[in-house]
Design a protein around this motif. Sequence first.
Motif, mmCIF file in Angstrom:
data_model
loop_
_atom_site.group_PDB
_atom_site.id
_atom_site.type_symbol
_atom_site.label_atom_id
_atom_site.label_comp_id
_atom_site.label_asym_id
_atom_site.label_seq_id
_atom_site.Cartn_x
_atom_site.Cartn_y
_atom_site.Cartn_z
ATOM 1 N N GLU A 110 59.611 -25.882 -56.936
ATOM 2 C CA GLU A 110 58.622 -24.816 -57.027
ATOM 3 C C GLU A 110 57.894 -24.604 -55.699
ATOM 4 N N ALA A 111 57.957 -25.601 -54.808
ATOM 5 C CA ALA A 111 57.284 -25.503 -53.511
ATOM 6 C C ALA A 111 58.259 -25.262 -52.355
ATOM 7 N N TYR A 112 59.480 -25.758 -52.504
ATOM 8 C CA TYR A 112 60.478 -25.648 -51.429
ATOM 9 C C TYR A 112 60.908 -24.181 -51.283
ATOM 10 N N THR A 113 60.647 -23.599 -50.126
ATOM 11 C CA THR A 113 60.890 -22.183 -49.893
ATOM 12 C C THR A 113 61.769 -21.996 -48.663
ATOM 13 N N ARG A 340 52.609 -24.442 -51.359
ATOM 14 C CA ARG A 340 52.012 -24.953 -52.589
ATOM 15 C C ARG A 340 52.039 -23.867 -53.679
ATOM 16 N N PRO A 341 52.455 -24.232 -54.878
ATOM 17 C CA PRO A 341 52.586 -23.242 -55.966
ATOM 18 C C PRO A 341 51.303 -22.470 -56.273
ATOM 19 N N THR A 342 50.160 -23.024 -55.886
ATOM 20 C CA THR A 342 48.889 -22.326 -56.136
ATOM 21 C C THR A 342 48.622 -21.212 -55.125
ATOM 22 N N VAL A 343 49.487 -21.108 -54.093
ATOM 23 C CA VAL A 343 49.314 -20.068 -53.078
ATOM 24 C C VAL A 343 50.102 -18.824 -53.482
ATOM 25 N N GLY A 344 49.441 -17.688 -53.484
ATOM 26 C CA GLY A 344 50.093 -16.428 -53.794
ATOM 27 C C GLY A 344 50.170 -15.555 -52.551
#
Length: 365
Positions: A110-113, A340-344
């Motif tokens: 979910e974090a690896y982009t 971080r998944p909380t970042v949009g």
Amino acid sequence: MPYFVAMTAHSSMMPVHKSNLEQFGDKWTRPGNMVSNGAFVLEDWVINERIELVRNSQYWDNKHTVLNEVTYIPFESQTAAMNRYASGEVDITSDVPTAMAPKLKKEQPEAYTVVPLLCTYYYAFNTTKAPFNDPKVRKAVSYTIMRDIITNGVTQVGNLPAYTFAHKYVAGFDATQPDYSKWSQKQRDEEAKKLLVEAGYNEANPLDIKLLYNTSESNKSIAVAIASMLNKNLGAKVELENQEWKSYLVARREGNFDVLRTSWCGDYNEASTFLSLMTSDNAGNRAFYKSKAYDNIIDQALAATSDEERARFYDQAESLLAQDMPIAPIYYYMQARLVRPTVGGFPMNNVEGRIYSKDLYVKAK
């Protein structure tokens, strides 16, 4: 020039406040002195530690800015950045350690982009002196480089094997791939051996070269792997030479190398940002490649009045580079990082690597 507007987005075109420069001289970028026109203004700057920005209430689109503060942290090592991410101090990393990429991709999906980044990693041959003044030697070395091994076994972050110079995802251009890109590695190796013999190299007179790279764990791993490939297939003796950045820049500029690790990231999203680099008088021509035919093709491309016509000339330029082989493209960058998944608001269509903090926000829990 249809890509002119895109060129004006380059950092060299960003405005600065003239009276500020005149008043503060070389201190014009310090907190309290710097005047900027972005969504954030400089609050604090601790060299080699952090840069702190706060929201600019006078920004023209301030109503659409969400964040009130942003902190940028410089890291000397990828591991240090990872540790700070793991502790919750960092929300977005600039990259990930190569060796950890498979593990991170598996454990933190979910974090690896991974997004395309408009950069090409390549080796430049010093075409001004033996042995690389001979295109047969240049081709032999290039053919022997196992690009899929480098991308899948060494860098491991999703980079794409490259056989042409302009990045695969550059806007408006899809290069015709050279013939050798379609061969099996066995065919490439056989052709490389044949070319090297034709150039006068054999067991009694092996190819003996120096490979220069700037200090970095990744560059070293790639250089070690390629040196092994050249030794195994061509019987070449490869001396690896790493230099810190300042020394490397001097050696690169003065041509004190046989083979040079280098890369290029597009200043704007159009093929000319790569292909014009190899013209005879370009300061970024690391191979010191001089070809009137190539220069003429690029001149015609830049004078073309349609995208289609320009792309045809770009294709001819790529074909000539594959024929003369002043450089060996190795891979197209794909930028892997942890977000971080909380970042949009993180941009996934981001080939130029631009992330504007004004577009980011923290998701509600």
